[in-house]
Motif scaffolding. Structure first.
Motif, PDB file in Angstrom:
ATOM      1  N   PRO A 292      -3.284 -57.022  11.351  1.00 53.48           N
ATOM      2  CA  PRO A 292      -3.868 -55.771  10.838  1.00 53.48           C
ATOM      3  C   PRO A 292      -4.637 -55.033  11.936  1.00 53.48           C
ATOM      4  O   PRO A 292      -5.392 -55.624  12.701  1.00 53.48           O
ATOM      5  CB  PRO A 292      -4.818 -56.264   9.730  1.00 53.48           C
ATOM      6  CG  PRO A 292      -5.110 -57.685  10.073  1.00 53.48           C
ATOM      7  CD  PRO A 292      -3.881 -58.213  10.733  1.00 53.48           C
ATOM      8  N   GLY A 293      -4.399 -53.741  11.993  1.00 55.52           N
ATOM      9  CA  GLY A 293      -5.083 -52.918  12.990  1.00 55.52           C
ATOM     10  C   GLY A 293      -4.412 -52.912  14.339  1.00 55.52           C
ATOM     11  O   GLY A 293      -4.819 -52.177  15.242  1.00 55.52           O
ATOM     12  N   GLY A 294      -3.360 -53.724  14.513  1.00 51.12           N
ATOM     13  CA  GLY A 294      -2.674 -53.777  15.793  1.00 51.12           C
ATOM     14  C   GLY A 294      -1.311 -53.130  15.714  1.00 51.12           C
ATOM     15  O   GLY A 294      -0.855 -52.683  14.655  1.00 51.12           O
ATOM     16  N   ALA A 295      -0.642 -53.116  16.845  1.00 52.38           N
ATOM     17  CA  ALA A 295       0.698 -52.542  16.904  1.00 52.38           C
ATOM     18  C   ALA A 295       1.701 -53.582  16.424  1.00 52.38           C
ATOM     19  O   ALA A 295       1.765 -54.685  16.952  1.00 52.38           O
ATOM     20  CB  ALA A 295       1.019 -52.110  18.336  1.00 52.38           C
ATOM     21  N   GLY A 296       2.493 -53.220  15.407  1.00 54.06           N
ATOM     22  CA  GLY A 296       3.475 -54.143  14.875  1.00 54.06           C
ATOM     23  C   GLY A 296       2.860 -55.098  13.864  1.00 54.06           C
ATOM     24  O   GLY A 296       1.642 -55.193  13.704  1.00 54.06           O
ATOM     25  N   SER A 297       3.731 -55.832  13.172  1.00 50.93           N
ATOM     26  CA  SER A 297       3.266 -56.755  12.130  1.00 50.93           C
ATOM     27  C   SER A 297       3.088 -58.173  12.643  1.00 50.93           C
ATOM     28  O   SER A 297       2.528 -59.020  11.947  1.00 50.93           O
ATOM     29  CB  SER A 297       4.262 -56.757  10.966  1.00 50.93           C
ATOM     30  OG  SER A 297       5.552 -57.152  11.425  1.00 50.93           O
ATOM     31  N   GLY A 298       3.588 -58.472  13.851  1.00 50.01           N
ATOM     32  CA  GLY A 298       3.466 -59.812  14.399  1.00 50.01           C
ATOM     33  C   GLY A 298       2.113 -60.053  15.051  1.00 50.01           C
ATOM     34  O   GLY A 298       1.447 -59.122  15.520  1.00 50.01           O
ATOM     35  N   MET A 299       1.697 -61.327  15.091  1.00 50.77           N
ATOM     36  CA  MET A 299       0.408 -61.688  15.676  1.00 50.77           C
ATOM     37  C   MET A 299       0.611 -62.131  17.123  1.00 50.77           C
ATOM     38  O   MET A 299       1.295 -63.126  17.382  1.00 50.77           O
ATOM     39  CB  MET A 299      -0.231 -62.826  14.871  1.00 50.77           C
ATOM     40  CG  MET A 299      -1.580 -63.275  15.415  1.00 50.77           C
ATOM     41  SD  MET A 299      -2.384 -64.516  14.348  1.00 50.77           S
ATOM     42  CE  MET A 299      -1.237 -65.885  14.520  1.00 50.77           C
TER      43      MET A 299
END
Length: 697
Positions: A292-299
């Motif tokens: 959440p809050g980052g680019a893309g859905s991957g961590m």
């Protein structure tokens, strides 16, 4: 008349010739059979020291020969020989003779690791090594091959080796190869091991097990006399990441947020991304945003050498099976060698929205508990204990049950057994709160519910506490014949079950006279009491006073904190003496509760006795209610388990989630005495005394 011929043409006597001709084949066969036995078997004794017992045959034969002098010579010899033979046979039997079969054949069970993490050239080297070793096998040796990766499969059943070069084939394509379950391969090898040959197992692997416990399986094999050899396939990856496991809870509730853990191992520092997808019952698969809050859905993650663990929390939706799949994608192709082992999956069963049942008997004890749960956002459903569900299916959607100061008599035996199954079989939660009608004071000792509680409701013997005294005075006159006396005996047994082993108990059966079925004493053997109660019969007239007086005199002598009598009858009796006796018992603080069965009982007299002593009067029309009445009355004796004193509990297990973050434990005005149960049960709060009695567990 010529004499019959007694010689054969070769000059031997006919009798000798016939004997030799008949026994010669038998003798040859016996000799050959013995040679086969001697070659294939070894005869030994497991406990040879017992053979020394056979030496007793010598003195026994000597004394027997002297003592049997009056017998004839033949009978004397036979008697002595028979006795000697018996001693020798007994000595041989105690020495445990054993015949061990020899077999030089060997079965080699080869467990071959087929996971994709092993390079193809290393797998070929392993096959070639085994093939070269098999060239020197004996003709009776056998070979079995088991392929192992995500699971275990039999590639070759135990059989003789025809061609060593083709004994182990190339990789089994029916196995996925993304996991390595070495223990499954060894377990399958143990299952197919033939019993008629020696067995060895050979594990051909790199040793990187991703699931199971191969060490434990190897110990089991060793315990069965099967050694496990290991052919280690060594190789080196400069950059390699393995997704070891995705850990998810087995069960969850709809709308709940659950934790997921990603477990990865790396041979060096590596960067990349973990992506998570979810497939529900409908077959729809979608990606979950764990960044959440980052680019893309991957961590994005950075792996270091060794094991790496990352955690996320994700919400679950509608009920059904939820399959989570996680995959690691390296930042560059040169940072990972085998992409086949970069994923893992887990399944969580999601049930519908749950609730908590709070049960009490007065609609007050559970009120504050229910309010606190509602403030925390928990769906609470209150009910009176008399309306508690009586079917296990009614508790399927329930997360937990709270019994707020509920006594044992408020739930039937069927409901108690159902509640115990709800905890042990369905994994439901059960909370019992303190009060004058809960735990041992509420009669729960020995009940099915007591077995699943984390404390012992019958405190330990060393605990100094007031004792209770109970006398059961049961009418067994002729009018009690049949169902009445049987229900009375069942009710008496139910009352006994609730008592502690330190309480006093006496049982009197009366008709026109009385007798002590169980003399007044400490209740040390409940099973013996049950047996004696079951032997009570019926017959005779009805005279209450002598039996009631005997009960009074016996209970008065005890040093019990609570003294109580239960009187059960269905007939009439002289009342004047009983009324004056009841008045005296009231002065001595001995309570008497009376139970009248049917309309023929002297209701006025029984009600007066109960009123004079501070007891309770029960006019009973339905005999099925008797056990519950006796259980309720037996709880009066258990009042000695109530400790009324102001104290502040101490924390004995601070790691518990229940007390974590609680700034201060409030003071309490009392508690119900219980004992520590041990095992996996953990006492969280206890009294500040040396005994440290459980307060919260």
């Amino acid at each position: 008349m010529p004499m019959p011929r007694t010689t054969a043409p070769n000059g031997k006597p006919i009798a000798a010739f016939a004997f030799t001709g008949y026994w010669l084949p038998v003798t040859i066969f016996s000799a050959r059979f013995c040679m086969v036995l001697a070659t294939a078997y070894t005869f030994s004794f497991a406990q040879p020291l017992w053979l020394a017992v056979g030496s007793l045959a010598v003195p026994m034969a000597y004394f027997a020969w002297k003592n049997l002098a009056t017998l004839g010579a033949g009978r004397r010899v036979a008697a002595v020989a028979l006795r000697v033979l018996v001693v020798l046979v007994l000595a041989a039997a105690m020495a445990r003779p054993a015949m061990v079969q020899h077999n030089d054949a060997l079965t080699l069970i080869t467990v071959v690791d087929r996971s994709l993490s092993i390079p193809a050239d290393q797998q070929a080297k392993g096959r070639n090594y085994v093939a070269a070793a098999l060239k020197n096998h004996d003709s009776d040796d056998r070979l079995a091959v088991i392929d192992v990766a995500d699971g275990a499969m039999i590639a070759r059943l135990p059989g003789k080796i025809a061609d060593a070069t083709t004994a182990i084939n190339e990789r089994n394509t029916s196995l996925g190869g993304t996991q390595t379950r070495l223990s499954a391969g060894l377990q399958l090898g143990l299952a197919i091991a033939p019993p008629d040959t020696a067995v060895r197992m050979l594990l051909v692997s790199d040793g990187n097990e991703t699931a199971g416990d191969v060490r434990e399986t190897a110990r089991i094999a060793a315990a069965n006399g099967i050694p496990v050899d290991v052919l280690r396939l060594g190789y080196d990856y400069s950059n390699e990441v393995v997704f070891r496991n995705l850990v998810a809870p087995v069960r969850a509730r709809s709308g709940q947020t659950i934790p997921l853990r990603f477990v990865l191992s790396s041979v060096g520092r590596t960067t990349g991304t973990i992506n998570l997808t979810l497939r529900d019952d409908s077959g729809t698969e979608h990606e979950i945003n764990i960044n959440p809050g980052g680019a893309g859905s991957g961590m994005p993650v950075t792996l270091v050498k060794g094991t790496n663990v990352f955690s996320v929390s994700v919400p679950v939706g509608v009920r059904g099976m939820h399959e989570f799949k996680a995959r690691f994608t390296p930042a560059g192709d040169d940072q990972d060698s085998l992409p086949q082992n970069n994923s893992a999956s887990a399944i969580t069963f999601v049930a519908g929205p749950g609730h908590v049942i709070v049960a009490d008997t007065d609609d007050k004890a559970g009120e504050k508990i229910a309010q606190a749960m509602k403030v925390a956002g928990i769906d609470v459903r209150r009910c009176n204990a008399h309306d508690f569900p009586d079917r296990l299916v009614d508790l399927m959607a329930c997360d937990a049950v709270v019994l707020a100061n509920v006594d044992c008599a408020s739930l039937s035996m069927e409901q108690q057994e159902m509640l115990a199954r709800y905890v042990t079989e369905l994994g439901g939660g059960l909370v019992m709160t303190g009060g004058d009608s809960s735990f041992g004071a509420g009669g729960w000792i020995g009940s099915p519910v007591a077995q699943v509680l984390p404390v012992d409701l019958d405190p330990p013997q060393k605990k100094q506490m007031p004792k209770g005294a109970l006398v059961l005075v049961i009418d067994h006159s002729g009018s009690m014949t049949g169902q009445k006396v049987e229900c009375a005996k069942a009710a008496a047994a139910a009352a006994v079950r609730l008592l502690s082993t330190r309480d006093y108990l006496g049982v009197i059966a009366f008709d026109s006279e009385y007798s002590w079925v169980i003399p007044m004493a400490e209740l040390t053997d409940k099973d013996a009491v049950y047996r004696k109660i079951s032997d009570i019969g019926a017959g005779g007239g009805t005279d209450i006073f002598p039996a009631l007086k005997a009960a009074y005199e016996a209970v008065k002598k005890t040093k019990a904190g609570v003294r109580h009598i239960i009187l059960l009858t269905d007939g009439q009796s002289a009342g004047a003496d009983c009324r004056s006796l009841a008045a005296q018992m009231g002065k001595d603080k001995i309570t008497v509760s009376t139970v009248a069965i049917g309309d023929d009982a002297d209701l006025n007299l029984l009600a007066a006795i109960a009123k004079s002593t501070g007891g309770r009067f029960y006019p009973v029309q339905n005999l099925k209610n008797l056990p519950q009445i006796f259980i309720k009355e037996a709880q009066i004796v258990r009042r000695s388990l109530i400790v009324e004193e102001k104290f502040t509990p101490k924390i004995t297990f601070g790691a518990s989630e229940i007390v974590r973050g609680v700034p201060e434990i409030p003071a309490l005005d009392g508690y119900i005495l219980t004992g520590r149960k041990g095992g996996t049960s953990q006492v969280i709060l206890a009294t500040p005394t040396a005994d440290a009695d459980p307060v919260l567990a």
